[in-house]
Design an enzyme around this catalytic site. Sequence first.
Site, PDB file in Angstrom:
ATOM      1  CG  PHE A  44     126.916  39.719  14.703  1.00 57.68           C
ATOM      2  CD1 PHE A  44     126.368  38.561  14.169  1.00 57.68           C
ATOM      3  CD2 PHE A  44     127.325  39.711  16.024  1.00 57.68           C
ATOM      4  CE1 PHE A  44     126.228  37.418  14.928  1.00 57.68           C
ATOM      5  CE2 PHE A  44     127.198  38.572  16.799  1.00 57.68           C
ATOM      6  CZ  PHE A  44     126.651  37.416  16.248  1.00 57.68           C
TER       7      PHE A  44
ATOM      8  N   GLY B 281     123.399  43.140   9.415  1.00 56.33           N
ATOM      9  CA  GLY B 281     124.106  43.342   8.158  1.00 56.33           C
ATOM     10  C   GLY B 281     124.876  42.142   7.672  1.00 56.33           C
ATOM     11  CG  HIS B 282     127.935  38.894   8.458  1.00 56.71           C
ATOM     12  ND1 HIS B 282     128.055  37.563   8.730  1.00 56.71           N
ATOM     13  CD2 HIS B 282     129.008  39.199   7.686  1.00 56.71           C
ATOM     14  CE1 HIS B 282     129.155  37.077   8.174  1.00 56.71           C
ATOM     15  NE2 HIS B 282     129.750  38.057   7.544  1.00 56.71           N
ATOM     16  CG  PHE B 283     125.447  37.907   4.663  1.00 57.29           C
ATOM     17  CD1 PHE B 283     126.263  38.870   4.105  1.00 57.29           C
ATOM     18  CD2 PHE B 283     126.015  36.730   5.114  1.00 57.29           C
ATOM     19  CE1 PHE B 283     127.628  38.651   3.957  1.00 57.29           C
ATOM     20  CE2 PHE B 283     127.372  36.514   4.977  1.00 57.29           C
ATOM     21  CZ  PHE B 283     128.185  37.472   4.406  1.00 57.29           C
TER      22      PHE B 283
ATOM     23  CB  VAL C 291     126.213  33.871   8.333  1.00 54.67           C
ATOM     24  CG1 VAL C 291     127.484  33.084   8.605  1.00 54.67           C
ATOM     25  CG2 VAL C 291     125.334  33.136   7.334  1.00 54.67           C
TER      26      VAL C 291
END
Length: 154
Positions: free
Chosen positions: A52, A55-57, A62
């Site tokens: 994750f 893309g986060h971020f 995070v």
Amino acid sequence: MSQDAIKLPVDVACILHLLPHRYPFLLVDRVVELEAGQRIRAIKNVTFNEPFFQGHFPGRPVMPGVLVIEAMAQAGGLLTQLSLPRDQLSEGKLFYLVKVDNARFNRMVVPGDQLDIEVKVKRLIRNMALYECAARVNGQVVASAEILCAEGKE
């Protein structure tokens, strides 16, 4: 299963027998404390390799808050499973997240953090459990919520 029969820490190999979750969605690495039917303390090591974080971020990784909630729910499922008598233990028993109340996020969870998750049984209602949950990093609460989970019908 009696508390005497449970050897702590409960490692990921045992967790894989108790929860149906798999990569990339297994969010508990170890159980370090257990009071059967009452409370559990579990660990999630957060690494930059988590999918994750792509893309986060980008540039500022995070852990999504919903995944912190999910980690607390999985710890609740482990509490329920590890509290059952040995002959009632069910490999991969399904528990569904039904409700989340009073969710609070106090700080971001980032790579290198270790989530220390504590879940307490607040109330048992037939095939459901209401849990009081908190996730900490270095002793500070980063997230908390009340979570209601129900056992799935097979």
